[in-house]
Enzyme design. Structure first.
Site, PDB file in Angstrom:
ATOM      1  N   SER A  12       0.856  -1.181   0.000  1.00  0.00           N
ATOM      2  CA  SER A  12       0.000   0.000   0.000  1.00  0.00           C
ATOM      3  C   SER A  12       0.889   1.227   0.000  1.00  0.00           C
ATOM      4  O   SER A  12       2.074   1.141   0.348  1.00  0.00           O
ATOM      5  CB  SER A  12      -0.867  -0.020   1.263  1.00  0.00           C
ATOM      6  OG  SER A  12      -1.446   1.235   1.514  1.00  0.00           O
ATOM      7  N   TYR A  25      -3.482  -0.493   9.853  1.00  0.00           N
ATOM      8  CA  TYR A  25      -3.368  -0.864   8.441  1.00  0.00           C
ATOM      9  C   TYR A  25      -1.967  -0.551   7.922  1.00  0.00           C
ATOM     10  O   TYR A  25      -1.317  -1.395   7.307  1.00  0.00           O
ATOM     11  CB  TYR A  25      -4.429  -0.114   7.622  1.00  0.00           C
ATOM     12  CG  TYR A  25      -4.382  -0.412   6.152  1.00  0.00           C
ATOM     13  CD1 TYR A  25      -4.940  -1.580   5.648  1.00  0.00           C
ATOM     14  CD2 TYR A  25      -3.789   0.478   5.262  1.00  0.00           C
ATOM     15  CE1 TYR A  25      -4.894  -1.863   4.288  1.00  0.00           C
ATOM     16  CE2 TYR A  25      -3.746   0.207   3.898  1.00  0.00           C
ATOM     17  CZ  TYR A  25      -4.308  -0.963   3.423  1.00  0.00           C
ATOM     18  OH  TYR A  25      -4.261  -1.232   2.070  1.00  0.00           O
TER      19      TYR A  25
END
Length: 121
Positions: A12, A25
């Site tokens: 990510s 996350y």
């Protein structure tokens, strides 16, 4: 004897930059990037290449809540040099490339597919 193989992890942008509201996350994706690099170094002599893709802003089930907000979309698009969000088909080329022999000397890398977002911050 070499086993050979290709592993493509899905990281990510939060693997590279911190987002205050996405600590769990971001931490998991940063850990995945570290694992990608460590396994690349460990398994290279077995001809196992380990790389990662870091998508930018793509509309998915997980991100749908953001895309419901027109103001967020306008503000975020303004931060992306290509002035658009990613389409899932934008990931096809890098995925095929990393899985193919064309990337035979590439391992331990993370490729941002983000319309230039990381390059501009």
């Amino acid at each position: 004897m070499t086993a050979g193989g290709r592993i493509i992890n899905l990281c990510s942008l939060t693997s590279e930059v911190g987002i205050p509201t996405a600590v769990p996350y971001g931490s998991s994706k940063t850990g995945l990037l570290g694992m990608t690099r460590a396994l690349a170094a460990e398994w290279a002599e077995r001809d196992i290449r380990v790389n990662a893709i870091a998508p930018g802003y793509f509309r998915t089930a997980m991100t749908e809540v953001f895309y419901r907000d027109e103001a967020w979309q306008t503000a975020m698009r303004a931060k992306i040099p290509m002035r658009r969000f990613g389409d899932l088909s934008d990931l096809d080329g890098i995925t095929v490339f990393l899985a193919s022999q064309a990337s035979a000397y590439i391992t331990g890398q993370c490729f941002a597919v983000d319309g230039g977002f990381l390059a501009s911050i």
